[in-house]
Design an enzyme around this catalytic site. Structure first.
Site, PDB file in Angstrom:
ATOM      1  N   ASP A   1     -13.402  51.180   4.663  1.00 31.95           N
ATOM      2  CA  ASP A   1     -12.274  50.434   4.473  1.00 31.95           C
ATOM      3  C   ASP A   1     -11.181  50.751   5.452  1.00 31.95           C
ATOM      4  O   ASP A   1     -11.002  51.913   5.511  1.00 31.95           O
ATOM      5  CB  ASP A   1     -11.967  50.407   3.053  1.00 31.95           C
ATOM      6  CG  ASP A   1     -11.163  49.390   2.446  1.00 31.95           C
ATOM      7  OD1 ASP A   1     -11.575  48.491   1.598  1.00 31.95           O
ATOM      8  OD2 ASP A   1      -9.768  49.014   2.833  1.00 31.95           O
TER       9      ASP A   1
ATOM     10  N   ASN B   1     -14.395  43.143  -7.223  1.00 31.66           N
ATOM     11  CA  ASN B   1     -13.667  42.212  -7.529  1.00 31.66           C
ATOM     12  C   ASN B   1     -14.424  40.721  -7.139  1.00 31.66           C
ATOM     13  O   ASN B   1     -14.554  40.707  -6.262  1.00 31.66           O
ATOM     14  CB  ASN B   1     -12.449  42.418  -6.863  1.00 31.66           C
ATOM     15  CG  ASN B   1     -11.696  43.838  -7.016  1.00 31.66           C
ATOM     16  OD1 ASN B   1     -11.768  44.536  -8.145  1.00 31.66           O
ATOM     17  ND2 ASN B   1     -11.021  44.406  -5.964  1.00 31.66           N
TER      18      ASN B   1
ATOM     19  N   GLN C   1      -9.453  39.881  -5.754  1.00 30.89           N
ATOM     20  CA  GLN C   1     -10.393  39.883  -4.865  1.00 30.89           C
ATOM     21  C   GLN C   1      -9.422  38.972  -3.655  1.00 30.89           C
ATOM     22  O   GLN C   1      -8.653  38.260  -3.840  1.00 30.89           O
ATOM     23  CB  GLN C   1     -11.391  38.940  -5.050  1.00 30.89           C
ATOM     24  CG  GLN C   1     -12.311  38.664  -3.936  1.00 30.89           C
ATOM     25  CD  GLN C   1     -13.587  37.832  -4.138  1.00 30.89           C
ATOM     26  OE1 GLN C   1     -13.724  37.314  -5.072  1.00 30.89           O
ATOM     27  NE2 GLN C   1     -14.561  38.029  -3.374  1.00 30.89           N
TER      28      GLN C   1
ATOM     29  N   HIS D   1     -18.618  42.117  -2.073  1.00 34.39           N
ATOM     30  CA  HIS D   1     -18.430  43.390  -1.495  1.00 34.39           C
ATOM     31  C   HIS D   1     -18.318  44.200  -2.581  1.00 34.39           C
ATOM     32  O   HIS D   1     -17.909  43.722  -3.680  1.00 34.39           O
ATOM     33  CB  HIS D   1     -17.557  43.698  -0.270  1.00 34.39           C
ATOM     34  CG  HIS D   1     -16.008  43.315  -0.761  1.00 34.39           C
ATOM     35  ND1 HIS D   1     -15.547  41.904  -0.830  1.00 34.39           N
ATOM     36  CD2 HIS D   1     -15.062  43.744  -1.332  1.00 34.39           C
ATOM     37  CE1 HIS D   1     -14.325  41.990  -1.209  1.00 34.39           C
ATOM     38  NE2 HIS D   1     -13.943  42.991  -1.560  1.00 34.39           N
TER      39      HIS D   1
ATOM     40  N   HIS E   1     -17.314  48.032  -3.665  1.00 33.60           N
ATOM     41  CA  HIS E   1     -16.484  49.219  -3.351  1.00 33.60           C
ATOM     42  C   HIS E   1     -16.974  50.297  -3.765  1.00 33.60           C
ATOM     43  O   HIS E   1     -17.269  50.693  -4.899  1.00 33.60           O
ATOM     44  CB  HIS E   1     -15.037  49.322  -3.784  1.00 33.60           C
ATOM     45  CG  HIS E   1     -13.883  47.934  -3.384  1.00 33.60           C
ATOM     46  ND1 HIS E   1     -13.164  48.218  -2.279  1.00 33.60           N
ATOM     47  CD2 HIS E   1     -13.901  46.720  -3.875  1.00 33.60           C
ATOM     48  CE1 HIS E   1     -12.484  46.993  -2.068  1.00 33.60           C
ATOM     49  NE2 HIS E   1     -13.114  45.955  -3.174  1.00 33.60           N
TER      50      HIS E   1
HETATM   51  P1  5GP Z   1     -11.032  43.042  -2.255  1.00 31.07           P
HETATM   52  O1  5GP Z   1      -9.574  43.001  -2.598  1.00 31.07           O
HETATM   53  O2  5GP Z   1     -11.242  41.748  -1.812  1.00 31.07           O
HETATM   54  O3  5GP Z   1     -11.914  43.579  -3.215  1.00 31.07           O
HETATM   55  O4  5GP Z   1     -11.293  44.017  -1.353  1.00 31.07           O
HETATM   56  C1  5GP Z   1     -11.002  43.802   0.265  1.00 31.07           C
HETATM   57  C2  5GP Z   1     -11.009  45.199   0.908  1.00 31.07           C
HETATM   58  O5  5GP Z   1     -11.450  44.905   2.343  1.00 31.07           O
HETATM   59  C3  5GP Z   1      -9.602  45.995   0.699  1.00 31.07           C
HETATM   60  O6  5GP Z   1      -9.796  47.101   0.386  1.00 31.07           O
HETATM   61  C4  5GP Z   1      -9.272  45.921   2.390  1.00 31.07           C
HETATM   62  O7  5GP Z   1      -8.440  46.875   2.743  1.00 31.07           O
HETATM   63  C5  5GP Z   1     -10.722  45.809   3.014  1.00 31.07           C
HETATM   64  N1  5GP Z   1     -10.335  45.189   4.443  1.00 31.07           N
HETATM   65  C6  5GP Z   1      -9.824  43.859   4.782  1.00 31.07           C
HETATM   66  N2  5GP Z   1      -9.998  43.432   5.886  1.00 31.07           N
HETATM   67  C7  5GP Z   1     -10.666  44.545   6.517  1.00 31.07           C
HETATM   68  C8  5GP Z   1     -11.101  44.663   7.943  1.00 31.07           C
HETATM   69  O8  5GP Z   1     -10.918  43.905   8.775  1.00 31.07           O
HETATM   70  N3  5GP Z   1     -11.867  45.895   7.958  1.00 31.07           N
HETATM   71  C9  5GP Z   1     -12.397  46.748   7.194  1.00 31.07           C
HETATM   72  N4  5GP Z   1     -12.769  47.793   7.360  1.00 31.07           N
HETATM   73  N5  5GP Z   1     -11.844  46.331   5.870  1.00 31.07           N
HETATM   74  C10 5GP Z   1     -10.971  45.507   5.550  1.00 31.07           C
END
Ligand code: 5GP
Ligand code: ZN
Length: 168
Positions: free
Chosen positions: A63, A119, A126, A132, A134
């Protein structure tokens, strides 16, 4: 073209498992990936990432805004918005992979604990609408805010909820 053949094989597999028509699959953007979905691009190698694991179904990468040291994301190569869309077979594979990688990361990083977080929907936090999972290594006093305020529930509410949700 091998890429095309690979794609046809994948399309066949997905159609078998979901029972979707080809038109439905294409409409949902599962085969070619959503045009504007960053995780489709990363998972399929179109955008470079710090990959720690890859197979035919998933890419696992670090991440960019980690909750803790080693925070990684298990991302399917095919686009599913969330858990509700996710193919059953991939769900099983994802949790087995999470277990394996958690063990590996625990050894490699020496973390003290581990959170699996997943999420679904903006209300649940999310932000990337491509499924995805985590992988979050935890360390004593790491200060990562993965917690909620414990609420209260009455015995009537508990009963009502059991009636609403229970499958038996
Ligand atoms: P969510 O909030 O949707 O469960 O998690 C999305 C996650 O993706 C977040 O922890 C954020 O830091 C990560 N993320 C968002 N954009 C990118 C990206 O371009 N590259 C990587 N490696 N992580 C990302
Ligand atoms: Zn996607």
């Amino acid at each position: 073209c091998w890429e095309m053949l690979d794609n046809m094989e994948q399309i066949g597999k997905i159609r078998q498992s979901t029972g979707d028509t080809l038109a439905e699959l294409i409409e949902r953007g599962r085969i070619m990936g959503k045009e504007n979905c960053i995780f489709c691009k990363i998972a399929n190698g179109g955008i470079p990432s710090s990959t720690i694991y890859e197979d035919e179904d998933f890419r696992v990468f670090l991440d960019l805004n980690p909750a803790t040291k080693g925070h990684a994301l298990i991302v399917p190569k095919v686009h599913y918005a969330d858990l509700f869309e996710l193919d059953d077979e991939l769900a099983v594979k994802a949790i087995l992979l999470a277990k394996r990688l958690a063990e590996r990361m625990k050894d490699a990083l020496g973390c003290d604990g581990f959170n699996l977080v997943q999420n679904n929907g903006a209300a649940a936090g999310q932000t990337i609408f491509h499924f995805h999972l985590h992988l979050i290594p935890r360390y004593e006093q790491d200060g990562a805010g993965i917690a909620w305020n414990p609420g209260k529930v009455s015995s009537e509410e508990l009963k009502e909820l059991v009636q609403l949700i229970s499958e038996t």
